[in-house]
Write a protein that holds these residues in place. Structure first.
Motif, PDB file in Angstrom:
ATOM      1  N   TRP A 169       5.452   8.175   0.654  1.00  0.00           N
ATOM      2  CA  TRP A 169       6.176   8.841  -0.374  1.00  0.00           C
ATOM      3  C   TRP A 169       5.507  10.530   0.096  1.00  0.00           C
ATOM      4  CZ3 TRP A 169       8.620   7.476  -4.871  1.00  0.00           C
ATOM      5  CH2 TRP A 169       8.833   5.993  -4.998  1.00  0.00           C
ATOM      6  N   GLY A 170       6.419  11.625  -0.499  1.00  0.00           N
ATOM      7  CA  GLY A 170       5.924  12.885  -0.295  1.00  0.00           C
ATOM      8  C   GLY A 170       5.948  13.371  -1.636  1.00  0.00           C
ATOM      9  N   SER A 171       5.017  14.460  -1.573  1.00  0.00           N
ATOM     10  CA  SER A 171       4.783  15.315  -2.785  1.00  0.00           C
ATOM     11  C   SER A 171       5.510  16.741  -2.561  1.00  0.00           C
ATOM     12  CB  SER A 171       3.460  15.560  -3.206  1.00  0.00           C
ATOM     13  OG  SER A 171       3.236  16.405  -4.314  1.00  0.00           O
ATOM     14  N   PHE A 172       6.449  17.087  -3.512  1.00  0.00           N
ATOM     15  CA  PHE A 172       7.037  18.409  -3.280  1.00  0.00           C
ATOM     16  C   PHE A 172       5.981  19.530  -3.400  1.00  0.00           C
ATOM     17  CE2 PHE A 172      10.676  15.446  -4.219  1.00  0.00           C
ATOM     18  CZ  PHE A 172      11.549  15.918  -3.050  1.00  0.00           C
TER      19      PHE A 172
ATOM     20  N   ILE B 193      -1.016  17.872   5.510  1.00  0.00           N
ATOM     21  CA  ILE B 193      -0.321  18.536   6.697  1.00  0.00           C
ATOM     22  C   ILE B 193      -0.595  20.099   6.533  1.00  0.00           C
ATOM     23  CG2 ILE B 193       1.423  19.174   8.434  1.00  0.00           C
ATOM     24  CD1 ILE B 193       2.811  16.452   7.256  1.00  0.00           C
ATOM     25  N   GLY B 194      -1.376  21.044   7.146  1.00  0.00           N
ATOM     26  CA  GLY B 194      -1.475  22.310   6.791  1.00  0.00           C
ATOM     27  C   GLY B 194      -2.638  22.930   7.415  1.00  0.00           C
ATOM     28  N   GLY B 195      -3.053  24.152   7.590  1.00  0.00           N
ATOM     29  CA  GLY B 195      -3.681  25.142   8.283  1.00  0.00           C
ATOM     30  C   GLY B 195      -5.139  24.839   7.668  1.00  0.00           C
TER      31      GLY B 195
ATOM     32  N   LYS C 126       0.749  -1.111  -0.017  1.00  0.00           N
ATOM     33  CA  LYS C 126      -0.015  -0.052  -0.126  1.00  0.00           C
ATOM     34  C   LYS C 126       0.855   1.352  -0.130  1.00  0.00           C
ATOM     35  CE  LYS C 126      -3.791  -2.217   2.478  1.00  0.00           C
ATOM     36  NZ  LYS C 126      -4.544  -2.324   3.701  1.00  0.00           N
ATOM     37  N   LYS C 127       0.492   2.311  -0.671  1.00  0.00           N
ATOM     38  CA  LYS C 127       1.124   3.601  -0.701  1.00  0.00           C
ATOM     39  C   LYS C 127       0.378   4.718  -0.092  1.00  0.00           C
ATOM     40  CE  LYS C 127       3.064   4.584  -4.642  1.00  0.00           C
ATOM     41  NZ  LYS C 127       3.107   4.958  -6.190  1.00  0.00           N
ATOM     42  N   LEU C 128       1.129   5.460   0.648  1.00  0.00           N
ATOM     43  CA  LEU C 128       0.622   6.595   1.351  1.00  0.00           C
ATOM     44  C   LEU C 128       1.213   7.889   1.009  1.00  0.00           C
ATOM     45  CD1 LEU C 128      -0.966   7.944   3.916  1.00  0.00           C
ATOM     46  CD2 LEU C 128       1.231   7.791   5.308  1.00  0.00           C
ATOM     47  N   LEU C 129       0.511   9.015   0.732  1.00  0.00           N
ATOM     48  CA  LEU C 129       1.256  10.216   0.015  1.00  0.00           C
ATOM     49  C   LEU C 129       1.098  11.166   1.139  1.00  0.00           C
ATOM     50  CD1 LEU C 129       2.328  11.757  -2.356  1.00  0.00           C
ATOM     51  CD2 LEU C 129       0.009  12.547  -2.750  1.00  0.00           C
ATOM     52  N   ILE C 130       2.189  12.043   1.468  1.00  0.00           N
ATOM     53  CA  ILE C 130       2.066  13.216   2.411  1.00  0.00           C
ATOM     54  C   ILE C 130       2.408  14.290   1.469  1.00  0.00           C
ATOM     55  CG2 ILE C 130       3.402  14.384   4.236  1.00  0.00           C
ATOM     56  CD1 ILE C 130       4.552  11.611   5.139  1.00  0.00           C
ATOM     57  N   SER C 131       1.743  15.391   2.157  1.00  0.00           N
ATOM     58  CA  SER C 131       1.600  16.805   1.302  1.00  0.00           C
ATOM     59  C   SER C 131       1.917  17.773   2.569  1.00  0.00           C
ATOM     60  CB  SER C 131       0.500  17.200   0.594  1.00  0.00           C
ATOM     61  OG  SER C 131       0.629  18.508   0.348  1.00  0.00           O
ATOM     62  N   THR C 132       2.947  18.764   2.366  1.00  0.00           N
ATOM     63  CA  THR C 132       2.783  20.025   3.443  1.00  0.00           C
ATOM     64  C   THR C 132       2.448  21.165   2.516  1.00  0.00           C
ATOM     65  OG1 THR C 132       5.149  20.238   2.980  1.00  0.00           O
ATOM     66  CG2 THR C 132       4.656  18.851   4.747  1.00  0.00           C
TER      67      THR C 132
ATOM     68  N   LEU D 280       8.059  13.267  -6.782  1.00  0.00           N
ATOM     69  CA  LEU D 280       8.081  12.433  -5.391  1.00  0.00           C
ATOM     70  C   LEU D 280       8.900  12.129  -4.821  1.00  0.00           C
ATOM     71  CD1 LEU D 280       4.690  10.572  -6.624  1.00  0.00           C
ATOM     72  CD2 LEU D 280       4.890  12.823  -5.629  1.00  0.00           C
ATOM     73  N   ILE D 281       8.865  11.818  -3.594  1.00  0.00           N
ATOM     74  CA  ILE D 281      10.244  11.161  -2.932  1.00  0.00           C
ATOM     75  C   ILE D 281       9.698   9.994  -2.184  1.00  0.00           C
ATOM     76  CG2 ILE D 281      10.206  12.927  -1.103  1.00  0.00           C
ATOM     77  CD1 ILE D 281      13.134  12.648  -0.877  1.00  0.00           C
TER      78      ILE D 281
END
Length: 363
Positions: A36-39, A115-117, A2-8, A52-53
């Protein structure tokens, strides 16, 4: 697998890297998840090719002490209201959430931690309603997200502001000056309020309490005797005079329509026009409040938020945002978190205590 994506997304904030690390380290204990993270929020995902990283417990080791975010961030190009210039020169906002969700799923991602406001969590809710499994993590130095006692980054911003304020007190005293320090706080005056109490300000001006300039002058004059004395003022960027407008300039295309900042100089001119004789100096902290290493408090709650967010993913509890309430970590529906704004209550115990300490709000 399974794959998880993180965004800031949104403004940068001390503690973002601690959340990323918390997610990656907790996920490493599971054998069937990749993180994984999205730039630059979701921009990296939508670019061709995608930027992505892969995030692991090894390449995120030690990043919790670093300011900013290793993924980068942006507050431009909100996919919920994406600005597009038309042929006639006008600007039309378009909802690109369906496109974003399709892209995320086409890349094989099973879930997203955003992750954000408040703006980022509004995007989270829209994605969830579009069928994307999403978990939110509250982030903002302004502490303006409801449903959580604190957002990470806020306490670090207050510490930065307080350190600066302490330095201004000594120079104000040496020169018998009035020092005005402008801090962030577009609609909520939490940073200004906490800094004023911690630093011992004479005046604290916040968006929630429009001020009477004559009352501000009166409080400052009380600090002087035959031209000798000093006073320190903390003002949030969104503060304004009674029956007056917020100090702002035209915002950049794709971002908020107005850009706040410069209210310290506005207040300085108002004080002079109202007849204050004392010498005045202005300081704008600006983005120094966003930068630098997070203090221990923010590292702790950001790290726990990261672990808790991933565990919500494991439990299939989507459409939720992790929160800190009464010294315990839990979650609430994202829709609840964004349903109201976390303003400073003018009648709160904190404001009353500040007034009890002799701090004037100009009201």
């Amino acid at each position: 697998m399974k794959k998880l994506l993180i965004s800031t997304g949104g403004g940068d904030c001390p503690g973002l890297n601690a959340v990323i690390r918390g997610i990656a380290k907790r996920a490493a204990q599971e054998k069937d998840w990749e993180v994984w993270g999205s730039f630059e929020a979701f921009n990296g995902l939508m670019e061709k090719p995608s930027r992505l990283i892969r995030l692991t417990d090894k390449n995120t080791a030690g990043i919790h002490v670093m300011g900013g975010t290793i993924l980068g961030t942006t507050n431009k190009g909100n996919p919920l209201r994406f600005p597009e210039k038309q042929a006639d020169g006008s600007v039309k906002t378009v909802n690109h959430i369906p496109d974003l969700v399709r892209k995320i799923k086409s890349e094989g991602f099973d879930a997203v931690i955003n992750i954000g406001g408040d703006g980022s969590q509004e995007i989270s809710q829209a994605m969830f309603e579009e069928g994307m499994p999403v978990v939110g993590v509250p982030k903002t130095i302004d502490n303006d997200l409801s449903s959580t006692d604190f957002t990470f980054g806020f306490q670090t911003a207050v510490q930065t502001a307080t350190d600066s304020f302490d330095r201004l007190v000594t120079t104000a005293n040496s020169h018998h000056r009035v020092m005005i320090m402008e801090v962030m706080g577009r609609n909520a005056g939490w940073i200004a309020l906490y800094t004023a109490i911690a630093g011992g300000a004479e005046v604290c001006l916040i968006p929630e309490i429009p001020y009477d300039i004559n009352k501000v002058v009166e409080r400052i004059r009380a600090r002087y005797d035959n031209g000798r004395g000093f006073a320190n003022v903390v003002i949030a960027e969104g503060a304004h005079i009674q029956e007056g407008a917020v100090t702002s300039t035209q915002g950049e295309f794709g971002r908020m329509p107005v850009r706040l900042g410069g209210v310290a100089f506005t207040l300085s001119n108002q004080l002079k026009e109202a007849g204050l004789e004392a010498e005045i100096r202005e300081t704008i902290l600006g983005h120094t409040q966003r930068g630098g290493s997070p203090i221990a408090f923010d590292r702790v709650i950001a790290s726990v938020f990261g672990v808790k967010a991933f565990e919500l993913v494991l439990e299939g509890k989507f459409g939720q945002m992790v929160v800190l309430r009464n010294n315990d970590f839990s979650s609430v529906p994202i829709s609840e978190a964004i349903s109201s704004y976390n303003y400073v209550d003018p009648n709160s115990t904190l404001v009353k205590a500040a007034k009890g300490l002799g701090i004037s709000f100009g009201d």
